[in-house]
Design a protein around this motif. Structure first.
Motif, short mmCIF file in Angstrom:
data_model
loop_
_atom_site.label_atom_id
_atom_site.label_comp_id
_atom_site.label_asym_id
_atom_site.label_seq_id
_atom_site.Cartn_x
_atom_site.Cartn_y
_atom_site.Cartn_z
N SER A 18 25.19 46.53 39.22
CA SER A 18 25.57 47.70 40.03
C SER A 18 24.48 48.07 41.01
N THR A 19 23.24 48.04 40.57
CA THR A 19 22.13 48.40 41.45
C THR A 19 22.02 47.42 42.61
N VAL A 20 22.00 46.14 42.30
CA VAL A 20 21.93 45.11 43.33
C VAL A 20 23.18 45.17 44.21
N GLY A 21 24.33 45.37 43.59
CA GLY A 21 25.59 45.41 44.33
C GLY A 21 25.63 46.51 45.38
N ARG A 22 25.17 47.70 45.02
CA ARG A 22 25.15 48.82 45.97
C ARG A 22 24.26 48.51 47.18
N VAL A 23 23.06 48.01 46.91
CA VAL A 23 22.12 47.71 47.98
C VAL A 23 22.66 46.56 48.85
N LEU A 24 23.19 45.53 48.21
CA LEU A 24 23.74 44.39 48.94
C LEU A 24 24.91 44.81 49.83
N ALA A 25 25.82 45.59 49.28
CA ALA A 25 26.99 46.04 50.05
C ALA A 25 26.56 46.85 51.27
N GLU A 26 25.59 47.73 51.07
CA GLU A 26 25.09 48.52 52.19
C GLU A 26 24.48 47.62 53.26
N ARG A 27 23.70 46.65 52.83
CA ARG A 27 23.06 45.73 53.77
C ARG A 27 24.09 44.91 54.55
N LEU A 28 25.17 44.52 53.87
CA LEU A 28 26.21 43.70 54.50
C LEU A 28 27.23 44.53 55.28
N GLY A 29 27.20 45.85 55.07
CA GLY A 29 28.16 46.72 55.74
C GLY A 29 29.56 46.60 55.19
N ILE A 30 29.65 46.35 53.87
CA ILE A 30 30.96 46.25 53.23
C ILE A 30 31.00 47.18 52.02
N ASP A 31 32.17 47.32 51.41
CA ASP A 31 32.34 48.23 50.29
C ASP A 31 31.67 47.71 49.02
N PHE A 32 31.22 48.66 48.21
CA PHE A 32 30.77 48.33 46.86
C PHE A 32 31.81 48.84 45.89
N ILE A 33 32.19 48.00 44.93
CA ILE A 33 33.16 48.39 43.91
C ILE A 33 32.56 48.07 42.55
N ASP A 34 32.54 49.05 41.67
CA ASP A 34 32.11 48.84 40.29
C ASP A 34 33.38 48.77 39.44
N LEU A 35 33.60 47.63 38.78
CA LEU A 35 34.84 47.44 38.02
C LEU A 35 35.02 48.51 36.95
N ASP A 36 33.94 48.86 36.25
CA ASP A 36 34.06 49.91 35.23
C ASP A 36 34.50 51.24 35.84
N ASP A 37 33.98 51.58 37.01
CA ASP A 37 34.40 52.82 37.68
C ASP A 37 35.89 52.78 38.01
N GLU A 38 36.35 51.63 38.48
CA GLU A 38 37.77 51.49 38.83
C GLU A 38 38.66 51.59 37.60
N ILE A 39 38.21 51.03 36.48
CA ILE A 39 38.97 51.13 35.22
C ILE A 39 39.04 52.58 34.78
N GLN A 40 37.90 53.29 34.86
CA GLN A 40 37.86 54.69 34.46
C GLN A 40 38.81 55.54 35.31
N LYS A 41 38.86 55.26 36.62
CA LYS A 41 39.79 55.98 37.50
C LYS A 41 41.23 55.67 37.12
N ASN A 42 41.51 54.40 36.83
CA ASN A 42 42.87 53.97 36.51
C ASN A 42 43.38 54.61 35.23
N VAL A 43 42.51 54.73 34.22
CA VAL A 43 42.90 55.25 32.91
C VAL A 43 42.61 56.75 32.79
N ASN A 44 41.77 57.26 33.69
CA ASN A 44 41.36 58.66 33.68
C ASN A 44 40.60 59.01 32.40
N LYS A 45 39.76 58.07 31.96
CA LYS A 45 38.89 58.26 30.80
C LYS A 45 37.61 57.47 31.04
#
Length: 175
Positions: A18-45
């Protein structure tokens, strides 16, 4: 070119995805997605709530479903997987078939134990493991998961590298 990249970061818990992903996405100018965050949003838990209330099997099924949705619909992203994601169902086959940019962030057992110990209670798989038993647990788990992780297109050993050094190495592979 970066706008169309699908980058998938995988590795054991606390490997820096996640840490590397956020920095890399910012450097590349693309979105960062954390799979666990997306699962939590999907299930609302939260992830710990999902494990406690629904069990690991439910979590793994939801994880595969959300992973497929992201890989099918989105372009221009860095996706950070959960540590176990590549090891369940056909997730690694799906990852391999939908992107050539999967990257394993590899650390040795000692480095992982040091990182995990500081936030053990936030990680369902190790929350109840004593600090004395953690190295054996991580070592065994890593041994079981390594064959899946090693199927990534690229491996970066991260033990002695800073976040910027890892990001630079990933960017050099991608661009």
């Amino acid at each position: 070119m970066a706008k169309n990249l699908k980058v998938v970061l995988l590795g054991y818990m606390a490997s820096g995805k996640s840490t590397v992903g956020r920095v890399l996405a910012e450097r590349l100018g693309i979105d960062f997605i954390d799979l666990d965050d997306e699962i939590q949003k999907n299930v609302n838990k939260s992830i710990p709530q999902i494990f406690t209330e629904k069990g690991e099997l439910f979590f793994r099924k939801k994880e595969s479903e959300v992973l497929n949705t992201i890989l099918d619909r989105k372009v221009g992203f860095v996706l950070s997987l959960g540590g176990g994601t590549p090891c369940y169902g056909n997730n690694m086959d799906v990852i391999s078939s939908k992107t050539q940019n999967s990257i394993y962030l590899k650390l040795n057992v000692g480095s992982l134990v040091n990182r995990i110990a500081a936030h053990r209670e936030q990680r369902p798989l190790v929350a109840k493991i004593s600090p004395d038993d953690l190295p054996e647990f991580v070592g065994k788990h890593l041994f079981e998961r390594a064959p899946f992780y090693l199927r990534a297109n690229h491996t970066i050993t991260c033990d002695t590298k800073t976040i910027d050094e890892v990001v630079n190495e990933v960017a050099a592979i991608l661009l």
